[in-house]
Motif scaffolding. Structure first.
Motif, PDB file in Angstrom:
ATOM      1  N   GLU A 149       2.156   5.165   7.757  1.00  0.00           N
ATOM      2  CA  GLU A 149       1.129   4.993   6.737  1.00  0.00           C
ATOM      3  C   GLU A 149       0.566   3.588   6.889  1.00  0.00           C
ATOM      4  O   GLU A 149       1.306   2.623   6.925  1.00  0.00           O
ATOM      5  N   LYS A 202      -5.886   3.883   0.731  1.00  0.00           N
ATOM      6  CA  LYS A 202      -7.233   4.032   0.219  1.00  0.00           C
ATOM      7  C   LYS A 202      -7.642   2.723  -0.440  1.00  0.00           C
ATOM      8  O   LYS A 202      -6.844   2.107  -1.123  1.00  0.00           O
ATOM      9  N   GLU A 207      -4.884   9.720  -4.965  1.00  0.00           N
ATOM     10  CA  GLU A 207      -3.528  10.096  -4.578  1.00  0.00           C
ATOM     11  C   GLU A 207      -2.797  10.688  -5.765  1.00  0.00           C
ATOM     12  O   GLU A 207      -3.170  10.461  -6.917  1.00  0.00           O
ATOM     13  N   TYR A 263       1.297  10.876  -6.427  1.00  0.00           N
ATOM     14  CA  TYR A 263       2.627  10.667  -5.851  1.00  0.00           C
ATOM     15  C   TYR A 263       3.661  10.502  -6.941  1.00  0.00           C
ATOM     16  O   TYR A 263       3.341  10.364  -8.117  1.00  0.00           O
TER      17      TYR A 263
END
Lengths: 292, 212
Positions: free
Chosen positions: B72, B77, B122, B124
């Motif tokens: 990652e 972003k 996102e 998460y």
């Protein structure tokens, strides 16, 4: 129309963080205060020029809501479905550690009570002093001594001025205000003054309520609804054709200490609002009040 | 056009030639068979001069992709900053003790954002925190473990949120909030992003040794 909106958009966003179990919201936004004040003064100088042109008086109102405290009851169909799902899950599930332990100990007890018991032949060496069954019994005892608060209290539900009524629904605050010589029930509102944003006007409207003391969180800087009405032709002048009321949404975070008398406020559900509000007003207000 | 026609003619004549040879070499049963089927068996290779050469090729039609890296990158972003009409990147954090309720609520928020047209950057989960509830014993001073409570957290990251949409969105979220679940909305910062990663003490030790 452009003036207050532009100023409102450049307003600094405040930092809120409040935590309550079940009911909690937090807002943060970072704006440098110095920057915001500069933009506010520039906007103000613009509006003084165009203020003379707009014939509408501007007001800001607050739609203060008390959120539901408990979940609503299930209707019969939902209840049946819920029971069915629960049964399916129970039948498909696997035994947990605690349940396995219960079974083992029950089995060991039955072996102990049998005639030919030889403790040396036991495989498991570690036998708990506190059996799982005993733990369950203590838990049952504790549960019995726990008294939950009643979900529905009929007497409080009938008192329209109490914010504790109807815990399963969301309630809206109404006050009685004098508008053009007539007293009527409406959402608390005040007139917009120069040099403040509409949201500040709305906050002032709440603060100016007699003996309010509400702790309130505003949900946003932008209004959620508008109601405009023209004055009757007799009173209408060039500079004052009518009024535009902008509504802001807010939620009650802390209820004030209960007042002894004087029902100044009404906390009403959406279906009860129709009895107290004027029809044209109700049409506009009903658009943004969510009945969830 | 012409070379294709010529090739086709050539192939036809070749096929007829092959057919004649086959007929003469093997005693074919008097049943009528289609000439093409007689010559073409399943495993026959297409010659390079035949028009059907390369008929089954498909790998050249796929887009050329470099093999993906699993790591990652530093900032997945970009963090948007607030403008005059919209908020920046916001983190809607849902936390509670009952995992099913917390997860379902976060999924509900995500679906609501898709419906309202809010961009979800996102979605998460943060690591579960366990809290031990210890009670004093009735006779004695020792504390014993009464219960273990686990706090689950789910974060829905929104890239932007329109200022006009914000009160509606918050109202819907709050009215549908289940019991026992906490909701908090904060701005997303770099520190929040870095807090998700584990520290690597050996790597940090080596780096500090390099720079000393």
């Amino acid at each position: 129309m452009a003036a207050p909106c532009g100023r409102m958009a450049s307003r600094p966003l405040f930092r809120f963080l409040s935590r309550f179990s079940g009911i909690c919201v937090g807002h943060t936004g970072i704006r440098h205060f110095s920057r915001a004040s500069v933009s506010r003064t520039t906007a103000k100088s613009e509006t003084e020029g165009e203020r003379g042109g707009s014939p509408w008086t501007l007001m800001a109102a607050v739609c203060l809501q008390r959120l539901p405290v408990i979940s609503a009851d299930y209707n019969p169909m939902e209840q049946r479905f819920k029971d069915m799902l629960h049964q399916i899950e129970l039948e498909k599930s696997v035994l947990s550690d605690h349940e396995l332990r219960l079974l083992e100990e029950a089995e060991r007890m039955s072996r102990k009570q049998a005639g030919d018991y030889d403790s040396d032949k036991e495989d498991d060496v570690d036998q708990e002093i506190l059996l799982a069954q005993d733990m369950e019994d203590t838990w049952e005892q504790k549960l019995k001594s726990f008294q939950p608060a009643p979900r529905v209290r009929a007497d409080v539900d009938k008192d329209l001025s109490s914010p504790e009524r109807c815990l399963a629904d969301s309630l809206v605050l109404l006050t009685e205000q004098q508008v053009g010589g007539e007293k009527m029930w409406l959402l608390p509102q005040t007139q917009w003054q120069e040099g403040e944003t509409l949201r500040q006007t709305a906050e002032r409207a709440l603060a100016s309520l007699p003996a309010a003391g509400f702790k309130v969180t505003f949900l946003g800087n932008a209004p959620c609804g508008v109601y405009k009405y023209k004055l009757p032709k007799a009173i209408r002048t060039e500079s004052c054709v009518g009024t535009k009321v902008f509504f802001f949404k807010a939620i009650l975070t802390d209820s004030p200490p209960p007042k002894p008398e004087k029902a100044l406020f009404l906390w009403l559900k959406k279906n009860e609002l129709e009895k107290y509000l004027k029809p044209a007003y109700m049409l506009k207000v009903g658009n943004f009040i969510l009945d969830l | 056009m012409n070379p294709i026609y010529r090739k086709f003619q050539a192939s036809v004549t070749q096929q007829l030639f092959a057919l004649n040879q086959a007929l003469t070499s093997c005693r074919v049963a008097p049943s009528i068979q289609h000439p093409v089927w007689c010559t073409a068996s399943v495993n026959e290779r297409h010659y390079r001069s035949m028009p059907t050469h390369g008929i089954g090729r498909w790998r050249h039609l796929l887009p050329r992709n470099a093999p993906k890296k699993k790591k990652e990158k530093h900032q997945m972003k970009g963090i948007f900053s607030a403008t005059a009409t919209s908020y920046g990147t916001l983190n809607v954090k849902v936390s509670g003790h009952d995992m099913t309720v917390v997860e379902r609520y976060s999924q509900y928020i995500h679906n609501l954002c898709i419906r309202l047209g809010i961009n979800v950057a996102e979605h998460y989960a943060l690591p579960t925190k366990s809290t031990e509830v210890m009670l004093m014993q009735e006779q004695g001073t020792k504390m014993y473990v009464d219960a273990v409570l686990k706090t689950h957290e789910r974060v829905v990251q929104l890239s932007t949120l329109n200022a006009t949409l914000c009160p509606i969105f918050m109202d819907v979220l709050l009215k549908n909030q289940p019991e026992g679940v906490e909701l908090s909305v904060k701005e997303h910062t770099e520190a929040d992003f870095q807090a998700r990663f584990k520290t690597r003490p050996e790597l940090e030790g080596l780096i500090s040794q390099i720079y000393q």
